[in-house]
Design an enzyme around this catalytic site. Structure first.
Site, mmCIF file in Angstrom:
data_model
loop_
_atom_site.group_PDB
_atom_site.id
_atom_site.type_symbol
_atom_site.label_atom_id
_atom_site.label_comp_id
_atom_site.label_asym_id
_atom_site.label_seq_id
_atom_site.Cartn_x
_atom_site.Cartn_y
_atom_site.Cartn_z
ATOM 1 N N ASP A 11 0.858 -1.191 0.000
ATOM 2 C CA ASP A 11 0.000 0.000 0.000
ATOM 3 C C ASP A 11 0.887 1.231 0.000
ATOM 4 O O ASP A 11 2.047 1.173 0.435
ATOM 5 C CB ASP A 11 -0.920 0.005 1.221
ATOM 6 N N SER A 12 0.338 2.329 -0.451
ATOM 7 C CA SER A 12 1.103 3.570 -0.449
ATOM 8 C C SER A 12 1.373 4.053 0.969
ATOM 9 O O SER A 12 2.277 4.854 1.195
ATOM 10 C CB SER A 12 0.352 4.653 -1.228
ATOM 11 N N CYS A 74 -4.205 -1.266 -2.338
ATOM 12 C CA CYS A 74 -4.281 0.187 -2.505
ATOM 13 C C CYS A 74 -5.124 0.449 -3.739
ATOM 14 O O CYS A 74 -4.794 -0.042 -4.828
ATOM 15 C CB CYS A 74 -2.874 0.756 -2.675
ATOM 16 N N GLU A 159 -4.622 9.540 8.626
ATOM 17 C CA GLU A 159 -3.210 9.259 8.879
ATOM 18 C C GLU A 159 -2.642 10.137 9.995
ATOM 19 O O GLU A 159 -1.618 9.798 10.588
ATOM 20 C CB GLU A 159 -2.399 9.415 7.593
ATOM 21 N N CYS A 193 -11.259 3.118 -0.779
ATOM 22 C CA CYS A 193 -9.945 3.452 -0.232
ATOM 23 C C CYS A 193 -9.822 2.667 1.058
ATOM 24 O O CYS A 193 -10.745 2.675 1.886
ATOM 25 C CB CYS A 193 -9.811 4.953 0.031
ATOM 26 N N HIS A 195 -8.234 3.170 3.655
ATOM 27 C CA HIS A 195 -8.217 3.956 4.889
ATOM 28 C C HIS A 195 -9.620 4.126 5.477
ATOM 29 O O HIS A 195 -9.798 4.224 6.692
ATOM 30 C CB HIS A 195 -7.668 5.368 4.632
#
Length: 273
Positions: A11-12, A74, A159, A193, A195
């Protein structure tokens, strides 16, 4: 002695850990290496060529660690790099290696979650602008109408661990309303996404009652279980000592502090070299 051949998960940043968590729960015996390209994240606003180059470098690093199978956990990388890697790089440089993404598994099952055939997709600008979900869902289910909404502020909030604070409510409400204003018949919202599952409580409170909110972790994990059953030539190469290793291109201490939020347990990472 058989050489270690873990499943690579890329993942990024941190979001892919939500997918990794689901995969490890379904397939606990396998070895895994997770790589987060935190030094260059987020990927969402980068150009196609940049995302492709970053993703390829990370995939090749995972190959160098013995991975024969890599999951791009991702959405942005899956949308902008996966096809080129599969069609160009694997046949010419890495025959026998496999790279899979998160978009197709979700598109294949989305029909079972919607009765109105009106589906919302919330993702980064990169994922939304690629129109990958529009194309993939239309390929399997032409009658489904897809409405997209980019949510550029959500990843930075998550994040920085600000996503459950009252200050995040404005951005969650703004993007949810922008999506629902496109169609009041949307009955399923896909979080495109990895996240976004971390803001599920806020989404449940803000989106209209009755809308199914779909996170990708379990879907991707189920798809991987099925893939390995159908491809014993890949499955047989994966080592099984239940080992999980974590690496980041960024600062390991910072990664460990943030990653625990996504993975659900404390972990210790190494530096990608």
């Amino acid at each position: 002695m058989k050489e270690s051949s873990p499943i690579g998960i890329f993942d990024s940043g941190y979001g892919g850990l939500t997918v990794f968590r689901s995969i490890a729960e379904k397939l606990p015996d396998y070895d895994y290496i997770y790589l987060g390209d935190n030094a260059r994240s987020p990927y969402g606003d980068h150009a196609f060529e940049t995302i492709y180059q970053y993703t390829l470098e990370c995939v090749e690093w995972l190959f160098s660690k013995g991975c024969n199978l890599v999951i791009l956990a991702c959405n942005t990388a899956s949308a902008k790099a996966l096809r080129t890697i599969q069609q160009k790089d694997l046949p010419s440089k890495y025959p026998g290696k496999k790279v899979l993404g998160v978009i197709r598994p979700t598109a294949e099952v989305i029909d079972s979650f919607t009765k109105t055939k009106k589906v919302g997709v919330m993702g980064t600008r990169g994922t939304v602008n690629s129109e990958s979900y529009l194309l993939e869902i239309n390929k399997f289910f032409p009658k489904i109408k897809v409405y997209q909404q980019a949510c550029p502020m959500w990843v930075p909030l998550i994040e920085n661990n600000e996503h459950m604070q009252p200050g995040a409510d404005f951005f969650v409400t703004e993007y949810c309303n922008a999506l629902i204003n496109q169609s009041s018949d949307i009955d399923c919202v896909l979080l495109a996404c990895t996240h976004y599952p971390l803001i599920m409580p806020k989404l449940t409170a803000i989106l209209p009652a009755g809308i199914e909110i779909l996170a990708q972790g379990e879907i991707v994990a189920d798809s991987l279980v099925d893939y390995l059953k159908r491809h014993p030539e890949i499955e047989s190469t994966i080592s099984r000592t239940a080992n999980k290793s974590f690496f980041t291109s960024g600062d390991s201490k910072t990664f460990d502090e943030h990653a625990a939020i996504f993975f659900g347990e404390a972990l210790q990472s190494g530096k990608m070299k």
